[in-house]
Design an enzyme around this catalytic site. Structure first.
Site, PDB file in Angstrom:
ATOM      1  N   ASP A 175      -3.308   2.140  -5.622  1.00  0.00           N
ATOM      2  CA  ASP A 175      -2.031   2.129  -4.897  1.00  0.00           C
ATOM      3  C   ASP A 175      -1.873   0.910  -4.002  1.00  0.00           C
ATOM      4  O   ASP A 175      -1.020   0.912  -3.120  1.00  0.00           O
ATOM      5  CB  ASP A 175      -1.904   3.402  -4.051  1.00  0.00           C
ATOM      6  CG  ASP A 175      -2.691   3.341  -2.756  1.00  0.00           C
ATOM      7  OD1 ASP A 175      -3.813   2.785  -2.759  1.00  0.00           O
ATOM      8  OD2 ASP A 175      -2.179   3.828  -1.736  1.00  0.00           O
ATOM      9  N   GLU A 176      -2.689  -0.108  -4.209  1.00  0.00           N
ATOM     10  CA  GLU A 176      -2.758  -1.166  -3.212  1.00  0.00           C
ATOM     11  C   GLU A 176      -3.013  -2.501  -3.890  1.00  0.00           C
ATOM     12  O   GLU A 176      -3.867  -2.595  -4.773  1.00  0.00           O
ATOM     13  CB  GLU A 176      -3.946  -0.814  -2.309  1.00  0.00           C
ATOM     14  CG  GLU A 176      -3.984  -1.507  -1.009  1.00  0.00           C
ATOM     15  CD  GLU A 176      -5.255  -1.119  -0.232  1.00  0.00           C
ATOM     16  OE1 GLU A 176      -5.807  -0.019  -0.438  1.00  0.00           O
ATOM     17  OE2 GLU A 176      -5.679  -1.954   0.551  1.00  0.00           O
TER      18      GLU A 176
ATOM     19  N   ASP B 105       0.866  -1.190   0.000  1.00  0.00           N
ATOM     20  CA  ASP B 105       0.000   0.000   0.000  1.00  0.00           C
ATOM     21  C   ASP B 105       0.897   1.233   0.000  1.00  0.00           C
ATOM     22  O   ASP B 105       1.702   1.424   0.915  1.00  0.00           O
ATOM     23  CB  ASP B 105      -0.902  -0.023   1.246  1.00  0.00           C
ATOM     24  CG  ASP B 105      -1.857   1.163   1.299  1.00  0.00           C
ATOM     25  OD1 ASP B 105      -1.892   1.974   0.350  1.00  0.00           O
ATOM     26  OD2 ASP B 105      -2.565   1.284   2.317  1.00  0.00           O
TER      27      ASP B 105
HETATM   28  P1  TTP Z   1      -5.252   5.095   0.762  1.00  0.00           P
HETATM   29  O1  TTP Z   1      -4.244   4.024   0.478  1.00  0.00           O
HETATM   30  O2  TTP Z   1      -6.385   4.804   1.663  1.00  0.00           O
HETATM   31  O3  TTP Z   1      -4.510   6.366   1.388  1.00  0.00           O
HETATM   32  P2  TTP Z   1      -3.107   6.986   1.048  1.00  0.00           P
HETATM   33  O4  TTP Z   1      -2.325   6.141   0.094  1.00  0.00           O
HETATM   34  O5  TTP Z   1      -3.310   8.402   0.605  1.00  0.00           O
HETATM   35  O6  TTP Z   1      -2.415   7.034   2.458  1.00  0.00           O
HETATM   36  P3  TTP Z   1      -1.876   5.820   3.344  1.00  0.00           P
HETATM   37  O7  TTP Z   1      -2.109   4.549   2.567  1.00  0.00           O
HETATM   38  O8  TTP Z   1      -0.418   6.109   3.553  1.00  0.00           O
HETATM   39  O9  TTP Z   1      -2.662   5.887   4.619  1.00  0.00           O
HETATM   40  O10 TTP Z   1      -5.860   5.619  -0.593  1.00  0.00           O
HETATM   41  C1  TTP Z   1      -5.109   5.689  -1.802  1.00  0.00           C
HETATM   42  C2  TTP Z   1      -5.520   6.905  -2.601  1.00  0.00           C
HETATM   43  O11 TTP Z   1      -6.915   6.870  -2.872  1.00  0.00           O
HETATM   44  C3  TTP Z   1      -5.273   8.210  -1.891  1.00  0.00           C
HETATM   45  O12 TTP Z   1      -3.942   8.693  -2.085  1.00  0.00           O
HETATM   46  C4  TTP Z   1      -6.312   9.107  -2.464  1.00  0.00           C
HETATM   47  C5  TTP Z   1      -7.454   8.194  -2.841  1.00  0.00           C
HETATM   48  N1  TTP Z   1      -8.536   8.316  -1.863  1.00  0.00           N
HETATM   49  C6  TTP Z   1      -9.597   9.187  -2.140  1.00  0.00           C
HETATM   50  O13 TTP Z   1      -9.637   9.807  -3.203  1.00  0.00           O
HETATM   51  N2  TTP Z   1     -10.597   9.331  -1.204  1.00  0.00           N
HETATM   52  C7  TTP Z   1     -10.584   8.658  -0.009  1.00  0.00           C
HETATM   53  O14 TTP Z   1     -11.498   8.836   0.822  1.00  0.00           O
HETATM   54  C8  TTP Z   1      -9.481   7.762   0.270  1.00  0.00           C
HETATM   55  C9  TTP Z   1      -9.417   7.017   1.587  1.00  0.00           C
HETATM   56  C10 TTP Z   1      -8.493   7.639  -0.680  1.00  0.00           C
HETATM   57 MG    MG Z   2      -2.149   4.076   0.394  1.00  0.00          MG
END
Ligand code: TTP
Ligand code: MG
Length: 356
Positions: A103-104, A9
């Site tokens: 991203d995951e 992730d």
């Molecule tokens: P996440 O992997 O949940 O968040 P992140 O990568 O920004 O942060 P981390 O994993 O380090 O906690 O989500 C991936 C992407 O998805 C995030 O960069 C932006 C998008 N996203 C949204 O557009 N709205 C949301 O509510 C969430 C949770 C994520």
């Molecule tokens: Mg993330």
């Protein structure tokens, strides 16, 4: 052969990409926002998170908490391109990749004579490749199933690499709030809490009949009974079928007439048709989605007997859903059309691994 699963992730994904491309904001709090005026923060970098800025927080709340927040409009095409680079890296290590988001992903790295320590080395190599090739950090979790691997990847963010070994599971899950278990949303958590089940230890103390009594006869009780013991048999599904394929368009200003919205539909449905065709799907349900000027969403759907994919058919159905009642005399900021109930078109190309 014990399964070995890696969950990767990316850290603050959209924000990290923007910061990478703008060194001048490297030490500043940064939030990425949707282009619509009254959007929410999509994500924030870790500097901004120290001020309490979170994903999905309305922009004005975020700015109230963090007045120096640098707001950057999203560049979704770029994030998709970076996601494709991540998948190039993953594909060097295994064929069994299940994307969960841009991203995951879960990677199944099970192999003859491979141990958790080997899987940890692979995860370290994946993180290093990602950093080399994208100049972004990822967090990785390594364990024997999806639930534990994902739990692990979240434990030492950002830039974490965490292994959960079977002998650590009981102690680790004991203190975990029930919400953190896979499949437990607010409603289920409420039912569990009403029976005094708040943590992993509480959950583990429940017999399967106890859980059925709380949660009903379905699959949830056995699933949670397993998860409470660190058991999760779900396979990594490399070719998961998409649930929906669609396109949304956000406008620079509010559209206030049905005519103006109807004029936008053909462009949107042409793109939906292109996406369906590229991925080899047809579908029977068309969903029209709007967001009013205050960003409140509204959806309407219609299901037909025979699968559709042509833009013209999608336009006709979407137009019939765009009634004065739906418009409610309000300004519209976003219009989207998506197709559900998807089936593969005969002889269609296989699903690409990277979600769009
Ligand atoms: P996440 O992997 O949940 O968040 P992140 O990568 O920004 O942060 P981390 O994993 O380090 O906690 O989500 C991936 C992407 O998805 C995030 O960069 C932006 C998008 N996203 C949204 O557009 N709205 C949301 O509510 C969430 C949770 C994520
Ligand atoms: Mg993330």
């Amino acid at each position: 052969m014990a399964r070995l699963i890696v969950h990767v992730d990316m850290d603050a994904f959209y924000a990290s990409i923007e910061v990478r491309d703008r060194p001048e904001v490297a030490d500043k709090p940064v939030g990425v926002i949707a282009t619509a005026r009254k959007g929410a923060v999509m994500t924030a970098n870790y500097v901004a998170r120290r001020f309490g800025v979170r994903s999905a927080m309305p922009v004005h709340h975020a700015v109230a908490r963090c007045p120096d927040l640098v707001l950057i409009p999203q560049r979704m095409d770029l994030y998709r391109a970076v996601s494709a680079e991540l998948h190039e890296v993953f594909a060097r290590y295994t064929d069994v990749i299940e994307p969960l988001a841009l991203d995951e992903a879960y990677l199944d790295v099970t192999g003859e004579d491979r141990t958790l320590a080997d899987a940890e080395s692979l995860a370290r190599a994946i993180k290093a490749d990602i950093l080399n090739e994208t100049r972004l950090t990822a967090s990785a979790g390594v364990s024997v199933n999806k639930f534990l691997a994902k739990l692990a990847s979240g434990m030492h963010k950002p830039d974490g690499l965490t292994v959960i070994r079977p002998e650590e599971v009981e102690a680790l899950l004991a203190g975990l709030p029930v919400e953190e278990f896979y499949g437990v949303g607010p409603v289920i958590a409420g039912k569990l809490r009403a029976h005094g089940v708040r943590t992993g230890a509480d959950l583990r103390a429940q017999s399967l009949p106890d859980l059925h009594a709380i949660l009903g006869p379905g699959k949830l009780a056995p699933r949670l009974h397993g998860l409470a013991r660190g058991v999760d048999e779900r396979p990594v599904e490399a070719h998961r079928e998409p649930q929906t394929i669609g396109v949304e368009r956000t406008f620079d200003r509010d559209l206030t007439t049905r005519q103006a919205l109807l004029a936008e539909l053909p462009g949107i449905t042409a793109e939906v048709e292109a996406r369906l065709s590229k991925r080899g799907y047809v579908g029977r349900t068309v969903v029209l989605k709007l967001r009013y000027e205050d960003w409140t969403p509204v959806t309407r759907r219609k299901t037909v007997d025979r699968p559709l994919s042509r833009a013209e058919d999608l336009t006709n159905l979407a137009s019939s859903l765009l009634t004065p009642e739906v418009l409610a005399g309000r300004g519209v900021r976003l219009l989207g059309v998506s197709v559900l109930n998807l089936t593969r078109r005969g002889g269609g190309r296989p699903e690409p691994l990277v979600p769009s």
